[in-house]
Enzyme design. Sequence first.
Site, PDB file in Angstrom:
ATOM      1  N   GLY A 140      -6.207  27.311   1.059  1.00 11.31           N
ATOM      2  CA  GLY A 140      -4.860  26.988   0.582  1.00 11.31           C
ATOM      3  C   GLY A 140      -4.698  27.136  -0.918  1.00 11.31           C
ATOM      4  O   GLY A 140      -5.199  28.080  -1.524  1.00 11.31           O
ATOM      5  N   GLY A 160      -4.555  25.010   6.508  1.00 15.36           N
ATOM      6  CA  GLY A 160      -4.442  23.931   7.500  1.00 15.36           C
ATOM      7  C   GLY A 160      -5.705  23.810   8.347  1.00 15.36           C
ATOM      8  O   GLY A 160      -6.151  22.704   8.671  1.00 15.36           O
TER       9      GLY A 160
HETATM   10  N1  LIG Z   1       0.906  15.729 -10.244  1.00 17.37           N
HETATM   11  C1  LIG Z   1       1.584  16.525  -9.437  1.00 17.37           C
HETATM   12  N2  LIG Z   1       2.908  16.381  -9.255  1.00 17.37           N
HETATM   13  C2  LIG Z   1       3.578  17.201  -8.437  1.00 17.37           C
HETATM   14  N3  LIG Z   1       3.023  18.211  -7.742  1.00 17.37           N
HETATM   15  C3  LIG Z   1       1.709  18.391  -7.871  1.00 17.37           C
HETATM   16  C4  LIG Z   1       0.929  17.564  -8.738  1.00 17.37           C
HETATM   17  N4  LIG Z   1      -0.339  17.992  -8.657  1.00 17.37           N
HETATM   18  C5  LIG Z   1      -0.363  19.034  -7.822  1.00 17.37           C
HETATM   19  N5  LIG Z   1       0.871  19.298  -7.349  1.00 17.37           N
HETATM   20  C6  LIG Z   1       1.276  20.388  -6.456  1.00 17.37           C
HETATM   21  O1  LIG Z   1       0.615  20.297  -5.223  1.00 17.37           O
HETATM   22  C7  LIG Z   1       0.742  21.566  -4.602  1.00 17.37           C
HETATM   23  C8  LIG Z   1      -0.421  21.776  -3.673  1.00 17.37           C
HETATM   24  O2  LIG Z   1      -0.434  20.755  -2.718  1.00 17.37           O
HETATM   25  P1  LIG Z   1      -1.062  20.950  -1.285  1.00 17.37           P
HETATM   26  O3  LIG Z   1      -1.198  19.586  -0.729  1.00 17.37           O
HETATM   27  O4  LIG Z   1      -0.277  21.965  -0.526  1.00 17.37           O
HETATM   28  O5  LIG Z   1      -2.498  21.582  -1.695  1.00 17.37           O
HETATM   29  P2  LIG Z   1      -3.558  22.306  -0.840  1.00 17.37           P
HETATM   30  O6  LIG Z   1      -4.110  21.346   0.141  1.00 17.37           O
HETATM   31  O7  LIG Z   1      -4.530  23.009  -1.729  1.00 17.37           O
HETATM   32  O8  LIG Z   1      -2.833  23.436  -0.056  1.00 17.37           O
HETATM   33  P3  LIG Z   1      -3.001  23.770   1.493  1.00 17.37           P
HETATM   34  O9  LIG Z   1      -2.421  22.620   2.243  1.00 17.37           O
HETATM   35  O10 LIG Z   1      -2.248  25.060   1.624  1.00 17.37           O
HETATM   36  O11 LIG Z   1      -4.481  23.881   1.698  1.00 17.37           O
HETATM   37  C9  LIG Z   1       0.758  22.590  -5.705  1.00 17.37           C
HETATM   38  O12 LIG Z   1       1.891  23.413  -5.527  1.00 17.37           O
HETATM   39  C10 LIG Z   1       0.849  21.746  -6.971  1.00 17.37           C
HETATM   40  O13 LIG Z   1       1.808  22.220  -7.890  1.00 17.37           O
HETATM   41  O1  LIG Z   2      -1.772  30.587   6.852  1.00 19.62           O
HETATM   42  C1  LIG Z   2      -2.201  29.797   7.719  1.00 19.62           C
HETATM   43  O2  LIG Z   2      -2.493  28.605   7.461  1.00 19.62           O
HETATM   44  C2  LIG Z   2      -2.471  30.341   9.088  1.00 19.62           C
HETATM   45  O3  LIG Z   2      -2.342  31.722   9.137  1.00 19.62           O
HETATM   46  C3  LIG Z   2      -1.626  29.645  10.130  1.00 19.62           C
HETATM   47  O4  LIG Z   2      -0.275  29.916   9.939  1.00 19.62           O
HETATM   48  P1  LIG Z   2       0.815  28.909  10.552  1.00 19.62           P
HETATM   49  O5  LIG Z   2       0.742  27.648   9.731  1.00 19.62           O
HETATM   50  O6  LIG Z   2       2.132  29.621  10.461  1.00 19.62           O
HETATM   51  O7  LIG Z   2       0.411  28.628  11.991  1.00 19.62           O
END
Ligand SMILES: Nc1ncnc2c1ncn2[C@@H]1O[C@H](COP(=O)(O)OP(=O)(O)OP(=O)(O)O)[C@@H](O)[C@H]1O
Ligand SMILES: O=C(O)[C@H](O)COP(=O)(O)O
Length: 396
Positions: free
Chosen positions: A353, A376
């Site tokens: 992510g 995810g």
């Molecule tokens: N202090 C903050 N205030 C607001 N937004 C924040 C802060 N710190 C980080 N973010 C935001 O959080 C977002 C990432 O959050 P997310 O929970 O989606 O991360 P991730 O787990 O790495 O992503 P994914 O779920 O795709 O794996 C980024 O877009 C970032 O700008």
């Molecule tokens: O980018 C992802 O996390 C996977 O390709 C799954 O995609 P989806 O969240 O649309 O099921």
Amino acid sequence: MNKKNIEDIGVKGKKVLVRCDFNVPMDENKNITDDIRIQGALPTIKYLIENEGKVILMSHLGRPKGDPNLKYSLEPVAKRLAELLGKEVTFASDNEVVGISAKKAVSEMKNGEVVLLQNVRFRKEETKNNPAFAKELASLAEIFVNDAFGTAHRAHASTAGVADYLPCVSGYLIQKEIDVMGKALSNPEKPFVAILGGAKVSDKMGVINNLLEKVDTLIIGGGMAYTFLKAKGYEIGNSLLEVDKIELSKELMAKAEEKGVKLLLPLDCVAAKEFKADAVHKTVGVENIPVDMMGLDIGKESIGIFSEAIKEAKTIVWNGPMGVFEMPAFALGTKGIAEAMANCNGTTIIGGGDSAAAAEQLGFADKMTHISTGGGASLEFLEGKELPGIAVIEDK
Ligand SMILES: Nc1ncnc2c1ncn2[C@@H]1O[C@H](COP(=O)(O)OP(=O)(O)OP(=O)(O)O)[C@@H](O)[C@H]1O
Ligand SMILES: O=C(O)[C@H](O)COP(=O)(O)O
């Protein structure tokens, strides 16, 4: 994990249906902006080509919701894949996925040739894990290889259903993902440090809960840290807050104490007046966040303390940025953590992510032991859940 892989099954002359996760980001002109997931699928595809299988690839792209919307066509992926393989990839463009051109292309395949089907989500039945659609897909082949780690948390026709009709083994990508992350969870070299960040506590509750059973130190940064700071009694101004998660944060902090896990929260933060790249900002202690400002990154002191813990660790798992890394003024915390991981001697794992994107963007990606291709999916894996796309792979 003791699952069969492609080396456990004969593929010569066999039609092999491979589920990949080619869900790659594209710009408005359909140029692929990051092909890490295509690169990740190459070892499996190359093995099947070299071992004279007939390679039929399938994937989703985006969320077309069951409509054949050409904005989500996999044609650009076929082109990029052909470039990377240095070999022709026949794109079967049927909107119904298993249509006339797919059947014709598959029936004419010679050993070592590659066909890519159209986006499986052009069919409504895909995300419903409809057995008839799974059977249609299966009818093209004799073996099913699941290599779509990024989609392994979805029980869809092409990720799980198809395994009801064909023998199912894993590809190298899924195998690598479950080997590296599985080892970190089941038998980590200690000290084991997990770093969690990102926007929401609610997205990571399950992960925190599961990791508290395993880690020596848990570092919490990013937007989610403010709900924990609030739970500890700090005033956090306009920082991100999930009011309904304050109680849960208290419970998780109590669990950390009970388990003897060192929980590190930011000591300082970069606070801004607005959520804007050029917002007025300053570094303040977390006990001094002004009421009209919001914390958008961790401060230098926090970077130092977190980096010290990382330096001592032998296993480090990181998921979620430390701040709004998309804006340069608030990217230093994320950069600092990526740098500390890049320079440490332990096994370093990034759970996909945004954190993977951040490591890539900040130039530290090639210094990590493993960057998961799942967003995810890696979160659910770190939560300790069984992923449907992995569950269907036959045991050895
Ligand atoms: N202090 C903050 N205030 C607001 N937004 C924040 C802060 N710190 C980080 N973010 C935001 O959080 C977002 C990432 O959050 P997310 O929970 O989606 O991360 P991730 O787990 O790495 O992503 P994914 O779920 O795709 O794996 C980024 O877009 C970032 O700008
Ligand atoms: O980018 C992802 O996390 C996977 O390709 C799954 O995609 P989806 O969240 O649309 O099921």
